[in-house]
Write a protein that holds these residues in place. Structure first.
Motif, PDB file in Angstrom:
ATOM      1  N   GLN A  76      54.162  49.455 -22.971  1.00  0.00           N
ATOM      2  CA  GLN A  76      53.918  49.848 -21.794  1.00  0.00           C
ATOM      3  C   GLN A  76      54.932  51.326 -21.448  1.00  0.00           C
ATOM      4  N   GLU A 101      45.655  41.390 -24.133  1.00  0.00           N
ATOM      5  CA  GLU A 101      44.427  41.648 -23.740  1.00  0.00           C
ATOM      6  C   GLU A 101      44.283  41.849 -22.482  1.00  0.00           C
ATOM      7  N   ARG A 102      44.840  41.124 -21.713  1.00  0.00           N
ATOM      8  CA  ARG A 102      44.754  40.993 -20.211  1.00  0.00           C
ATOM      9  C   ARG A 102      45.312  42.653 -19.759  1.00  0.00           C
ATOM     10  N   VAL A 103      46.469  43.008 -20.295  1.00  0.00           N
ATOM     11  CA  VAL A 103      46.761  44.359 -19.743  1.00  0.00           C
ATOM     12  C   VAL A 103      46.577  45.688 -20.511  1.00  0.00           C
ATOM     13  N   GLY A 104      45.278  45.102 -21.305  1.00  0.00           N
ATOM     14  CA  GLY A 104      44.729  46.297 -22.058  1.00  0.00           C
ATOM     15  C   GLY A 104      45.511  47.012 -23.181  1.00  0.00           C
ATOM     16  N   LEU A 105      46.300  46.005 -23.810  1.00  0.00           N
ATOM     17  CA  LEU A 105      47.166  46.537 -24.999  1.00  0.00           C
ATOM     18  C   LEU A 105      47.018  46.081 -26.366  1.00  0.00           C
ATOM     19  N   ALA A 106      45.847  45.358 -26.424  1.00  0.00           N
ATOM     20  CA  ALA A 106      45.436  44.836 -27.452  1.00  0.00           C
ATOM     21  C   ALA A 106      45.238  45.845 -28.820  1.00  0.00           C
ATOM     22  N   SER A 107      44.993  46.693 -28.451  1.00  0.00           N
ATOM     23  CA  SER A 107      44.633  47.959 -29.571  1.00  0.00           C
ATOM     24  C   SER A 107      45.890  48.175 -30.120  1.00  0.00           C
ATOM     25  N   ARG A 108      47.117  48.260 -29.657  1.00  0.00           N
ATOM     26  CA  ARG A 108      48.278  48.708 -29.978  1.00  0.00           C
ATOM     27  C   ARG A 108      49.512  47.445 -30.203  1.00  0.00           C
TER      28      ARG A 108
END
Length: 248
Positions: A76, A101-108
């Motif tokens: 973040q 995944e919930r905060v949209g960072l699963a790709s990083r």
């Protein structure tokens, strides 16, 4: 803060500080940490991230990642970095994956099972390594620090955040009362297990800051700094691997 196998063993089977022990407390781990630390642990994590002074597109390894609080904060605060979170507890890792995944960072953020003493990465794989509230649970700390030094790039930084035995004085006495009595009691009440007694025991057994600094230097980490936080109940250790870009 007790940063850390498919089957969960009984309490008698799960060694203190092991991945299996943390499997047992994983469901309520985050709630307990917030209550026990009054939320200060997140501020400590932010200080750790800032101390790394990460370069652009940094590759960061977060050891004893637990449920991924520090890994998520790293991603973040540095929108172009990638993070690998490594931990011996499968259940903690699964919770960490769900949070990312919930905060949209699963790709990083990648969560990976493993131990600090035997890192499954090539030499010079990471620009920085972090360990928050987990180094005291590592049986062979010197071996782990040498592994960290190995996987860092020249000039790469290590940030270790660890609880300390509260110092003497009025505030230290209050902190000792909190850690030695309130934390184990509340952890047992809210989690239904007795593993939080281990928190107090592991803090008391952890070496003084000066001794841990010498251990980092023994692992060929240089320019090591130890900064006491919140009346000395926690320390932030920052060191680097020799080479271009060492600590300024």
């Amino acid at each position: 803060m007790m940063s850390s196998s498919e089957a969960t063993p009984s309490p008698a089977q799960a060694p203190n500080g092991s991945g299996e022990m943390f499997d047992r407390i994983a469901p309520r781990y985050d709630l307990l940490n917030r209550i026990i630390s009054f939320g200060i642990d997140q501020r400590w994590r932010r200080l750790t991230v800032k101390a790394l002074a990460l370069p652009k597109s940094a590759r960061v390894l977060d050891l004893a990642t637990g449920t991924g609080d520090l890994a998520i904060l790293l991603a973040q605060m540095h929108g172009d970095c990638t993070v690998v979170g490594l931990d011996p507890s499968q259940r903690m890792l699964e919770i960490g994956r769900q949070k990312a995944e919930r905060v949209g960072l699963a790709s990083r953020i990648t969560m990976q099972h493993g131990a600090a003493e035997s890192l499954p990465f090539e030499d010079g794989s990471f620009d920085a390594v972090t360990v928050a509230f987990g180094i005291r649970n590592v049986p062979d700390r010197l071996r782990a620090l040498r592994e960290i030094q190995r996987v860092l790039v020249p000039g790469g930084r290590l940030g270790v955040l660890e609880l300390s035995e509260p110092p003497s004085g009025l505030m230290g006495a209050a902190a000792r009362l909190h850690v030695h009595h309130f934390v184990p009691w509340l952890g047992g009440v809210l989690s239904g297990v007795r593993e939080y007694r281990y928190l107090q025991q592991s803090i008391a057994a952890f070496p003084p800051a000066s001794e841990f600094v010498r251990l980092m230097e023994q692992a060929d980490l240089c320019t090591v700094h130890a900064t006491p936080l919140t009346f000395g109940v926690c320390h932030l250790y920052v060191g680097s691997k020799s080479g271009q870009g060492v600590l300024r």
